[in-house]
Design a protein around this motif. Structure first.
Motif, PDB file in Angstrom:
ATOM      1  N   CYS A  12     -14.154  37.281 -10.317  1.00 54.26           N
ATOM      2  CA  CYS A  12     -13.467  36.082 -10.810  1.00 54.26           C
ATOM      3  C   CYS A  12     -12.868  36.416 -12.171  1.00 54.26           C
ATOM      4  O   CYS A  12     -13.223  37.430 -12.772  1.00 54.26           O
ATOM      5  N   THR A  13     -11.932  35.607 -12.606  1.00 51.18           N
ATOM      6  CA  THR A  13     -11.442  35.679 -13.985  1.00 51.18           C
ATOM      7  C   THR A  13     -11.710  34.309 -14.605  1.00 51.18           C
ATOM      8  O   THR A  13     -12.170  33.391 -13.901  1.00 51.18           O
ATOM      9  N   SER A  14     -11.361  34.159 -15.865  1.00 50.18           N
ATOM     10  CA  SER A  14     -11.599  32.840 -16.479  1.00 50.18           C
ATOM     11  C   SER A  14     -10.659  31.790 -15.892  1.00 50.18           C
ATOM     12  O   SER A  14     -10.946  30.603 -15.930  1.00 50.18           O
ATOM     13  N   SER A  15      -9.525  32.221 -15.296  1.00 45.92           N
ATOM     14  CA  SER A  15      -8.594  31.270 -14.663  1.00 45.92           C
ATOM     15  C   SER A  15      -9.167  30.655 -13.399  1.00 45.92           C
ATOM     16  O   SER A  15      -8.850  29.526 -13.066  1.00 45.92           O
ATOM     17  N   ASN A  16      -9.904  31.461 -12.646  1.00 48.00           N
ATOM     18  CA  ASN A  16     -10.281  30.994 -11.299  1.00 48.00           C
ATOM     19  C   ASN A  16     -11.783  30.891 -11.074  1.00 48.00           C
ATOM     20  O   ASN A  16     -12.209  30.632  -9.944  1.00 48.00           O
ATOM     21  N   ALA A  17     -12.602  31.081 -12.118  1.00 48.23           N
ATOM     22  CA  ALA A  17     -14.063  31.134 -11.929  1.00 48.23           C
ATOM     23  C   ALA A  17     -14.601  29.861 -11.264  1.00 48.23           C
ATOM     24  O   ALA A  17     -15.395  29.934 -10.315  1.00 48.23           O
ATOM     25  N   LEU A  18     -14.124  28.691 -11.710  1.00 46.32           N
ATOM     26  CA  LEU A  18     -14.642  27.430 -11.155  1.00 46.32           C
ATOM     27  C   LEU A  18     -14.257  27.322  -9.674  1.00 46.32           C
ATOM     28  O   LEU A  18     -15.084  26.944  -8.831  1.00 46.32           O
ATOM     29  N   LYS A  19     -13.005  27.678  -9.379  1.00 46.78           N
ATOM     30  CA  LYS A  19     -12.502  27.622  -7.998  1.00 46.78           C
ATOM     31  C   LYS A  19     -13.347  28.520  -7.076  1.00 46.78           C
ATOM     32  O   LYS A  19     -13.722  28.140  -5.970  1.00 46.78           O
ATOM     33  N   ILE A  20     -13.670  29.704  -7.564  1.00 47.35           N
ATOM     34  CA  ILE A  20     -14.419  30.675  -6.745  1.00 47.35           C
ATOM     35  C   ILE A  20     -15.844  30.185  -6.521  1.00 47.35           C
ATOM     36  O   ILE A  20     -16.356  30.211  -5.402  1.00 47.35           O
ATOM     37  N   VAL A  21     -16.473  29.688  -7.600  1.00 43.02           N
ATOM     38  CA  VAL A  21     -17.854  29.193  -7.465  1.00 43.02           C
ATOM     39  C   VAL A  21     -17.872  28.000  -6.506  1.00 43.02           C
ATOM     40  O   VAL A  21     -18.724  27.913  -5.611  1.00 43.02           O
ATOM     41  N   ASN A  22     -16.915  27.088  -6.647  1.00 40.32           N
ATOM     42  CA  ASN A  22     -16.879  25.918  -5.755  1.00 40.32           C
ATOM     43  C   ASN A  22     -16.589  26.327  -4.313  1.00 40.32           C
ATOM     44  O   ASN A  22     -17.143  25.746  -3.375  1.00 40.32           O
ATOM     45  N   ALA A  23     -15.736  27.342  -4.129  1.00 41.31           N
ATOM     46  CA  ALA A  23     -15.441  27.802  -2.759  1.00 41.31           C
ATOM     47  C   ALA A  23     -16.707  28.360  -2.116  1.00 41.31           C
ATOM     48  O   ALA A  23     -16.985  28.112  -0.937  1.00 41.31           O
ATOM     49  N   LEU A  24     -17.509  29.084  -2.890  1.00 44.12           N
ATOM     50  CA  LEU A  24     -18.772  29.608  -2.346  1.00 44.12           C
ATOM     51  C   LEU A  24     -19.715  28.444  -2.031  1.00 44.12           C
ATOM     52  O   LEU A  24     -20.423  28.459  -1.022  1.00 44.12           O
ATOM     53  N   GLY A  25     -19.674  27.409  -2.892  1.00 47.14           N
ATOM     54  CA  GLY A  25     -20.482  26.204  -2.637  1.00 47.14           C
ATOM     55  C   GLY A  25     -20.085  25.563  -1.307  1.00 47.14           C
ATOM     56  O   GLY A  25     -20.939  25.199  -0.488  1.00 47.14           O
ATOM     57  N   GLU A  26     -18.769  25.462  -1.075  1.00 48.31           N
ATOM     58  CA  GLU A  26     -18.282  24.854   0.177  1.00 48.31           C
ATOM     59  C   GLU A  26     -18.667  25.687   1.396  1.00 48.31           C
ATOM     60  O   GLU A  26     -18.818  25.168   2.498  1.00 48.31           O
ATOM     61  N   GLN A  27     -18.825  27.002   1.170  1.00 49.07           N
ATOM     62  CA  GLN A  27     -19.264  27.861   2.294  1.00 49.07           C
ATOM     63  C   GLN A  27     -20.768  27.740   2.541  1.00 49.07           C
ATOM     64  O   GLN A  27     -21.332  28.455   3.359  1.00 49.07           O
ATOM     65  N   GLY A  28     -21.455  26.866   1.780  1.00 50.10           N
ATOM     66  CA  GLY A  28     -22.873  26.617   2.036  1.00 50.10           C
ATOM     67  C   GLY A  28     -23.831  27.315   1.085  1.00 50.10           C
ATOM     68  O   GLY A  28     -25.042  27.262   1.266  1.00 50.10           O
ATOM     69  N   HIS A  29     -23.275  27.966   0.046  1.00 55.62           N
ATOM     70  CA  HIS A  29     -24.166  28.617  -0.922  1.00 55.62           C
ATOM     71  C   HIS A  29     -24.538  27.609  -2.011  1.00 55.62           C
ATOM     72  O   HIS A  29     -23.684  27.197  -2.791  1.00 55.62           O
ATOM     73  N   GLY A  30     -25.799  27.239  -2.075  1.00 53.89           N
ATOM     74  CA  GLY A  30     -26.239  26.291  -3.106  1.00 53.89           C
ATOM     75  C   GLY A  30     -26.346  26.948  -4.467  1.00 53.89           C
ATOM     76  O   GLY A  30     -26.307  26.277  -5.496  1.00 53.89           O
ATOM     77  N   SER A  31     -26.479  28.285  -4.469  1.00 56.19           N
ATOM     78  CA  SER A  31     -26.609  29.027  -5.728  1.00 56.19           C
ATOM     79  C   SER A  31     -25.729  30.264  -5.706  1.00 56.19           C
ATOM     80  O   SER A  31     -25.470  30.830  -4.637  1.00 56.19           O
ATOM     81  N   VAL A  32     -25.268  30.665  -6.886  1.00 57.66           N
ATOM     82  CA  VAL A  32     -24.588  31.962  -7.036  1.00 57.66           C
ATOM     83  C   VAL A  32     -25.121  32.629  -8.300  1.00 57.66           C
ATOM     84  O   VAL A  32     -25.655  31.953  -9.185  1.00 57.66           O
ATOM     85  N   ILE A  33     -24.963  33.948  -8.342  1.00 54.10           N
ATOM     86  CA  ILE A  33     -25.295  34.679  -9.574  1.00 54.10           C
ATOM     87  C   ILE A  33     -23.968  34.978 -10.251  1.00 54.10           C
ATOM     88  O   ILE A  33     -23.038  35.468  -9.594  1.00 54.10           O
TER      89      ILE A  33
END
Ligand code: 13P
Ligand code: SF4
Length: 336
Positions: free
Chosen positions: A160-181
């Protein structure tokens, strides 16, 4: 022409005066005449060698406006590297940015004007650290900031970069990941955690530039200028972000100033970014608080010229590491 024997001439003045007109608040005429020959020769060599210069927003104005072909934040530079038709890319930024270009364009020659231009975040984590994290948390995806080595990217699930970090974390959330590192920037991770329901496990790295800002810097500036707009990079600590009016990557801050044209603005980020924004936005008064990145400042016009002349130092990455790192960078670009 060697880097030692460059003389200012009428031809150089003609080619570089339009750039000086824009930068006359940043450089005296005398100083400009000492650097203009480098700009002229670098631009000539770029054409001769089908080379392109990718310049990060933290480059000094002589590089940013004088020789940069593509200028922007880490995300944009990676996107443009991926689609470039040049044979040679000269990366004016730091080492991890040049590695990202090489990962995306393994067939191109990627030149890094100073191999010592590193990054405190990239130095804060190793590939073994990521392997250890995967062993400790086998089912949790690892989101790695691009400010890392190719080896670290190769062990990660997505960048991720600082531009897209939130988008990437939320996309992983939508894929069913409740947590990310999130590695390696603890402040970016904390700032993203404040904006998402996805639980974030944090690695404790930090940027030596942005960690130096304090909320008091903003409080003091507001006492002097009650109309000041404060923009902060998400590598700043959360208590700094809480005092700022806008948070974003270097490109997002640049875009905010371009479109909003505030009367006065202060950037909680690297110094050259303010200089470049000031040159592009003469009606906005940039109020100085800034911190200098010693790594970014290793890139200079003489070193760029030398790199183009000698076609070194060149970025080389082990092909298997590069292939695995590309998976993580490509996943990021697909989601951007
Ligand atoms: P951007 O991706 O916002 O350009 O940031 C890169 C960086 O190194 C900031 O310190
Ligand atoms: Fe790394 Fe910080 Fe410099 Fe950016 S400003 S390159 S994160 S040390």
């Amino acid at each position: 022409m060697s880097t030692q024997t460059i003389a200012y001439s009428d031809e150089i003045a003609k080619a570089t005066d339009p750039i000086f007109d824009k930068l006359s608040r940043q450089y005296s005429r005398e100083h400009w005449e000492s650097i203009a020959p480098y700009i002229y020769e670098i631009n000539r060599l770029k054409l001769e060698k089908n080379a392109v210069i990718l310049a990060h927003n933290y480059m000094t104005p002589d590089i940013f406006f004088g020789v940069g072909d593509i200028v922007g934040d880490s995300l944009l530079l990676a996107q443009k590297a991926a689609t470039s038709t040049a044979d040679i890319i000269v990366q004016c930024g730091v080492h991890f940015m040049a590695e990202t270009s090489k990962i995306l364009c393994p067939e191109k020659k990627i030149l890094m004007p100073d191999m010592e231009a590193g990054c405190s975040l990239a130095e804060s984590i190793t590939a073994q650290d990521v392997r250890d994290l995967k062993e400790e948390y086998p089912d949790i995806p690892i989101v790695t900031y691009v400010n890392t080595s190719a080896e670290v990217k190769a062990e990660s699930d997505i960048c991720c970069t600082s531009s897209n970090a939130l988008k990437i974390v939320n996309a992983l959330g939508e894929q069913g990941h409740g947590s990310v590192i999130m590695t390696p920037d603890m402040y970016l991770a904390q700032n993203i955690a404040a904006q998402t329901d996805v639980k974030i496990i944090i690695w404790e790295g930090s940027c030596i530039v942005h960690e130096r800002f304090s909320p008091q810097d903003i409080i003091d500036a507001r006492k002097t200028y009650d109309d000041i707009v404060v923009l902060a990079h998400p590598e700043c600590p959360p208590n700094v972000m809480a005092e700022a009016d806008f948070a974003g990557s270097t490109a997002q801050m640049d875009n905010y100033i371009k479109t909003q044209q505030p009367k006065r603005a202060m950037l909680m980020t690297e110094c050259s970014m303010s200089d470049n924004i000031a040159a592009n936005n003469p009606n906005v008064e940039m109020i100085g608080t800034c911190q200098m990145c010693p790594y970014m400042k290793r890139i200079t016009l003489p070193k760029i010229l030398k790199a183009l002349q000698s076609e070194e130092p060149e970025i080389i990455i082990d092909p298997e590491i590069s292939r695995r790192a590309k998976l993580a960078v490509d996943r990021m670009l697909e989601l951007s």
